[in-house]
Write a protein that holds these residues in place. Structure first.
Motif: not given
Length: 403
Positions: A87-88, A96-99, A102-103, A109-111
């Motif tokens: 979905q991402t 969509e502009n995703i930082p 966040e991407e 599913d991790i930072a």
């Protein structure tokens, strides 16, 4: 107990879920090179005709909703993590502009994980002190590395007994499915050092990149990472367990740029340590393998000491990715950063930059995956690593210690 007719309905619904997941992934792969890393399921599901990204976004939302009906919790949670990543991808394709941070969270599913410059400077100073000698650091390092280099024409010969020992230990400790095997070959002009290509039917192909010299000290870890008990072992074990035994056809496909890669790279990063402790690896390298490769054991021990100090310079690549993709720093600045803190040649730094530019947030699957798997195995023991090889686990499940 589920009545036979109801059970059949659930099985059909599960098959439908697998097909929808596979079709959605191939629809996205028509726009995203390399998303589908391997597929050996029904060919009619591998439809790559380009569909409008907004349609793919709707398909991803529908798939996520449908997962509530999947009766097996482990299967459902794994598919949910994968579908959320797809979905991402669809959101990004839709404009969509995703930082960047966040991407990374949406896809893996991790930072993202970086380091402070002050921390890196302290670790780099300790590393430089460990090298010894006089003259420019890079010259001293390259001279030492050259002494433990295996010529390209000798890499496969030296690799064979390493693989044999790793395979024996993997079979004894974790088990291997009957009929598993892989081929191995040397390649050039790649952004990575090694790659495992799952082929289905418990087979795979391992490519070793010889753009840069192959050091004996790195060879056991590289072969464990790609082969036993790393990527090949995981792919073959999950095919045997999840596809052949459970009938979960979604595992006839491996995707890049999704949460499954965090677990897979975490397994591979810990593979050698799961088979033999560091001290035994060092004895093996400076003894039997040094003799096999015709290298001086003292040179091998010297580089192993330096490499151990360099391991404390953590998250250099992750920090570089944040600089390039999160902050928009110039490529030249990022390449210089990589060369400085990795103590590498401009050519090696350029290769590292090429990897980050090509695979973006994938760089974090190594560092974060390594820690997640290490912590999970510390809590669960050998059985935990065996479960990682055979069961569909997600980064979130590893964070909370499994289900």
């Amino acid at each position: 107990m589920i009545k036979p007719r109801t059970y059949k309905r659930f099985m059909l619904r599960g098959m439908d879920i697998a097909e929808r997941y596979i079709r959605l992934a191939h629809g996205l792969a028509a726009h995203i090179d390399g998303l589908v890393d391997a597929y050996f399921g029904p060919p009619e599901w591998a439809e790559t005709t380009k569909r409008d990204p907004k349609r793919l976004l709707l398909e991803a939302a529908d798939l996520l909703s449908a997962l509530d009906d999947v009766p097996d919790a482990a299967r459902r949670e794994w598919l949910r993590a994968q579908a959320a990543a797809l979905q991402t991808h669809a959101r990004l394709l839709s404009g969509e502009n995703i930082p960047f941070a966040e991407e990374v969270r949406g896809l893996y599913d991790i930072a993202p994980l970086g380091a402070e410059l002050a921390e890196l400077d302290v670790a780099l100073k300790a590393f430089e002190d460990s090298v010894g000698g006089t003259g420019p650091l890079l010259e001293r390092l390259e001279a030492l590395r050259a002494k433990v280099t295996v010529p390209d024409g000798d890499v496969l010969r030296v690799a064979q007994p390493i693989l044999a020992e790793l395979r024996k230990r993997t079979a004894e400790k974790f088990g291997l499915p009957d009929g598993e095997n892989f081929s191995i070959q040397l390649v050039k002009d790649k952004p990575w050092g090694g790659y495992n290509w799952p082929l289905g039917n418990l087979q795979s192909r391992i490519d070793l990149n010889t753009d840069f010299p192959v050091r004996l000290t790195a060879l056991p870890d590289l072969l464990a990472h790609e082969g036993y008990a790393g990527h090949h072992t995981e792919h073959a074990s999950k095919e045997a367990r999840l596809v052949r035994e459970n009938g979960w056809q979604e595992h006839q496909m491996q995707l890049m740029l999704t949460p499954e890669c965090v677990v897979s790279e975490g397994i591979a990063m810990n593979a050698l340590e799961m088979l033999m402790p560091r001290e035994e690896v060092e004895t093996w390298l400076s003894g039997e393998l040094a003799q096999l490769a015709g290298l001086d054991p003292d040179d091998i021990l010297a580089l192993l000491k330096v490499s151990a100090a360099q391991e404390k310079i953590r998250h250099v690549s992750g920090t570089a990715a944040l600089m390039l993709l999160g902050e928009g720093r110039p490529e030249k600045e990022v390449q210089d950063f990589l060369a400085h803190y990795s103590s590498s040649t401009p050519q090696r730094a350029a290769q590292s930059l090429r990897f980050i530019r090509t695979y973006r947030g994938y760089i974090y699957t190594y560092s974060v995956g390594h820690k997640l798997v290490r912590d999970y195995v510390a809590a669960k023991g050998t059985a935990g690593f065996k479960a990682l090889l055979q069961e569909p686990l997600t980064p979130e499940q590893l964070r909370r210690g499994g289900m």
